[in-house]
Design a protein around this motif. Structure first.
Motif, PDB file in Angstrom:
ATOM      1  N   ALA A  87       0.836  -1.203   0.000  1.00 22.07           N
ATOM      2  CA  ALA A  87       0.000   0.000   0.000  1.00 22.07           C
ATOM      3  C   ALA A  87       0.869   1.251   0.000  1.00 22.07           C
ATOM      4  N   ALA A  88       2.007   1.206   0.730  1.00 22.35           N
ATOM      5  CA  ALA A  88       2.904   2.364   0.771  1.00 22.35           C
ATOM      6  C   ALA A  88       3.504   2.642  -0.596  1.00 22.35           C
ATOM      7  N   PHE A  89       3.857   1.584  -1.342  1.00 26.09           N
ATOM      8  CA  PHE A  89       4.426   1.775  -2.674  1.00 26.09           C
ATOM      9  C   PHE A  89       3.406   2.361  -3.652  1.00 26.09           C
ATOM     10  N   GLU A  90       2.131   2.249  -3.343  1.00 26.85           N
ATOM     11  CA  GLU A  90       1.103   2.842  -4.198  1.00 26.85           C
ATOM     12  C   GLU A  90       0.643   4.196  -3.672  1.00 26.85           C
ATOM     13  N   GLY A  91       1.225   4.634  -2.565  1.00 28.89           N
ATOM     14  CA  GLY A  91       0.838   5.904  -1.962  1.00 28.89           C
ATOM     15  C   GLY A  91       1.547   7.095  -2.557  1.00 28.89           C
ATOM     16  N   LYS A  92       1.165   8.267  -2.104  1.00 30.76           N
ATOM     17  CA  LYS A  92       1.690   9.521  -2.657  1.00 30.76           C
ATOM     18  C   LYS A  92       3.149   9.774  -2.287  1.00 30.76           C
ATOM     19  N   ASP A  93       3.630   9.151  -1.229  1.00 31.40           N
ATOM     20  CA  ASP A  93       5.012   9.392  -0.804  1.00 31.40           C
ATOM     21  C   ASP A  93       6.019   8.480  -1.506  1.00 31.40           C
ATOM     22  N   LEU A 113      11.146   3.504  -4.647  1.00 30.33           N
ATOM     23  CA  LEU A 113      11.493   3.454  -3.240  1.00 30.33           C
ATOM     24  C   LEU A 113      10.492   4.259  -2.433  1.00 30.33           C
ATOM     25  N   VAL A 114      10.438   3.960  -1.153  1.00 36.58           N
ATOM     26  CA  VAL A 114       9.549   4.680  -0.248  1.00 36.58           C
ATOM     27  C   VAL A 114      10.158   4.636   1.141  1.00 36.58           C
ATOM     28  N   SER A 115       9.987   5.712   1.901  1.00 36.75           N
ATOM     29  CA  SER A 115      10.497   5.781   3.270  1.00 36.75           C
ATOM     30  C   SER A 115       9.362   6.183   4.202  1.00 36.75           C
ATOM     31  N   GLY A 116       9.407   5.692   5.431  1.00 35.67           N
ATOM     32  CA  GLY A 116       8.395   6.050   6.401  1.00 35.67           C
ATOM     33  C   GLY A 116       8.414   5.132   7.599  1.00 35.67           C
TER      34      GLY A 116
END
Length: 394
Positions: A87-93, A113-116
Motif C-alpha cells: 500500500a505504501a508503494f502505491e501511496g503519494k510518498d 522506493l519509499v520511506s516512512g
C-alpha cells in the motif's frame, strides 16, 4: 482485478487446438486483401481494420504463451506477503523510478522506493523510519533466470546496498544500516526488496543504490573522488543509481548519532590518500623489531604469528570465536540439507582466509560493535592491502 486473478482468467480460457493456425491464416488473408485493394478506403475504415488486426495479434500472443508481466514495487511487496508496504508503494510518498542500467550480462531496473514509519508488517509497531527499494534483474539477452543459472540468495549473484557520497563505502551500507534484502525469482526475472534504516538522514549528500557482484562494500570495489563522490571500480560487475531524495529531510544530528552509536570510521579517503597512509604504515612497520609500544600502538609477540598489534590480536580472537559459532551453524544447515557441501566448504574456507588475513595484517575488521552478533562481524582488506591495490591500478 489483481495480477493473480488476471493471469488465472487467461489461463482458464479454453482455446481450440487449431486456434493459432486459424488465426495466422486469417491475418494472412487480411494482408492479401489489403494489398489487392485499389480504392482508397475512408480513414475510419483504415483505423477499424488496423484495430482488428492489432486485436487479433494481441489475442494470438496471449493464447500461445502466458504474457510476461513485470512486477511493480507494490506487487513485489505483495509477493513477499507485506500488504502494508504494498500500500505504501502505491501511496503519494512513494517514488516511482523504473530506471534501467546494465551490469555485465544483466539489465538492472530500480523500480521505486519509499520511506516512512510502520510501512512494513515486520516493523508496524516500531517508531524507526525505514527505507524500502525494489530492484529487478533480468538477462539482457532474454534468457530466463532460474535457480540453475542464477543465485538469488543474500550472498548470491548480486548485492543491493545504499552508499553515501562523503562516507566510506564500508561504513555506510546495508549491513551497517541494520538492513536486509528479500529476494525471489518469478517469470524468469529476479526481484529484490531492500529494507534499511532510513537513508533520508543523508539527503544533503548524494545517496546511491549500488547493485554489484560482491559482498561487503569497500575501497577495493568503490573509489572516492576529492569531492566525496563514489564510483564503482572498472573490474566490478554492477551499476549505481542516484536516489532522488528530498534534501529538506536531511538530518545531520541523526547522522552524527549513527556514527557515534556504531563506532564506524567516517573519514573518506581517495586512492592517493590511501597510498600515502600505506607509505606511513610501511615506515612505521620498518621500525618495529621487538615487542613494545610504538607511539600509541602496542605490539606483542604471539606464538605462530610473530609480532602483531594488540588490536590485531583482539580482532583475530573475536573473529576466531565468530568462526567457531558460524561453522557450527553451517554444519547444521549442511546436515539438514539446506546448504550444499560445496557452499559449506566455500564459506568455511572464506572465514579461514579472513582469519589468516587478520593475523598477517592483510585484512582488518570492519564494524563489530557487538562481537557476539554473527550477522555483523566482517573483514575487509587492510589499509596496507588497499594501498597496494590502488598503486597497482596506476
Amino acid at each position: 482485478m489483481n495480477r493473480q486473478d488476471y493471469r488465472a482468467a487467461f489461463d482458464a480460457v479454453d482455446f481450440s487446438a487449431d486456434f493459432e493456425e486459424r488465426t495466422l491464416q486469417k491475418l494472412a488473408a487480411l494482408r492479401q486483401a489489403s494489398e489487392k485493394e485499389q480504392i482508397i478506403m475512408p480513414m475510419n475504415r483504415v483505423k477499424k481494420t488496423a484495430l482488428l488486426i492489432a486485436a487479433a495479434v494481441a489475442l494470438l500472443a496471449v493464447s500461445v504463451s502466458a504474457a510476461v508481466v513485470w512486477l511493480t514495487p507494490a506487487q513485489v511487496a505483495e509477493e513477499l506477503d507485506n500488504p502494508a508496504l504494498a500500500a505504501a508503494f502505491e501511496g503519494k510518498d512513494a517514488i516511482v523510478l523504473n530506471e534501467t542500467q546494465t551490469a555485465g550480462d544483466y539489465t538492472v531496473t530500480l523500480g521505486g522506493l519509499v520511506s516512512g514509519t510502520g510501512l512494513s508488517r515486520w516493523y508496524e509497531d516500531a517508531d524507526e523510519t525505514r527505507t524500502y527499494a525494489v530492484v529487478s534483474v533480468s538477462r539482457t539477452d532474454g534468457t530466463p533466470l532460474t535457480e540453475d543459472n542464477y543465485d538469488i540468495s543474500a550472498s548470491g549473484t548480486f548485492t543491493v546496498t545504499p552508499l553515501v557520497a562523503g562516507y566510506p563505502p564500508q561504513s555506510v551500507n546495508i549491513f551497517s544500516l541494520d538492513g536486509s534484502c528479500a529476494s525471489f525469482l518469478q517469470d524468469g526475472q529476479a526481484y529484490y526488496l531492500m529494507d534499511t534504516q532510513s537513508v533520508e538522514m543523508f539527503a544533503d549528500h548524494t545517496v546511491y543504490l549500488a547493485v554489484y557482484q560482491g559482498f561487503v562494500p569497500s575501497y577495493s570495489m568503490f573509489s572516492a573522488a576529492e569531492d566525496g563522490t563514489l564510483a564503482m571500480r572498472e573490474d566490478v560487475v554492477g551499476c549505481m543509481f542516484t536516489l532522488p531524495l528530498d534534501v529538506n529531510k536531511a538530518d545531520p544530528e541523526a547522522v552524527d548519532a549513527f556514527f557515534q552509536e556504531t563506532g564506524l570510521f567516517r573519514e573518506l579517503f581517495t586512492d592517493e590518500e590511501l597510498a600515502a597512509r600505506e607509505e606511513e604504515t610501511a615506515q612505521e612497520d620498518a621500525r618495529i623489531t621487538a615487542p613494545g609500544t610504538y607511539g600509541s600502538v602496542e605490539v606483542i609477540e604471539v606464538p605462530g604469528h610473530g609480532l602483531v598489534t594488540t588490536m590485531q590480536a583482539q580482532a583475530a580472537a573475536e573473529y576466531e570465536a565468530f568462526m567457531e559459532r558460524e561453522t557450527a551453524r553451517l554444519e547444521q544447515e549442511a546436515a539438514a540439507g539446506t546448504l550444499s557441501k560445496a557452499d559449506y566448504e566455500a564459506a568455511v574456507q572464506e572465514m579461514a582466509d579472513s582469519l589468516a588475513g587478520l593475523w598477517d595484517g592483510t585484512r582488518s575488521p570492519t564494524w563489530h560493535a557487538n562481537p557476539d552478533d554473527t550477522e555483523i562481524l566482517q573483514t575487509q582488506p587492510s589499509a596496507a592491502a588497499l594501498a597496494e591495490q590502488a598503486g597497482s591500478m596506476g
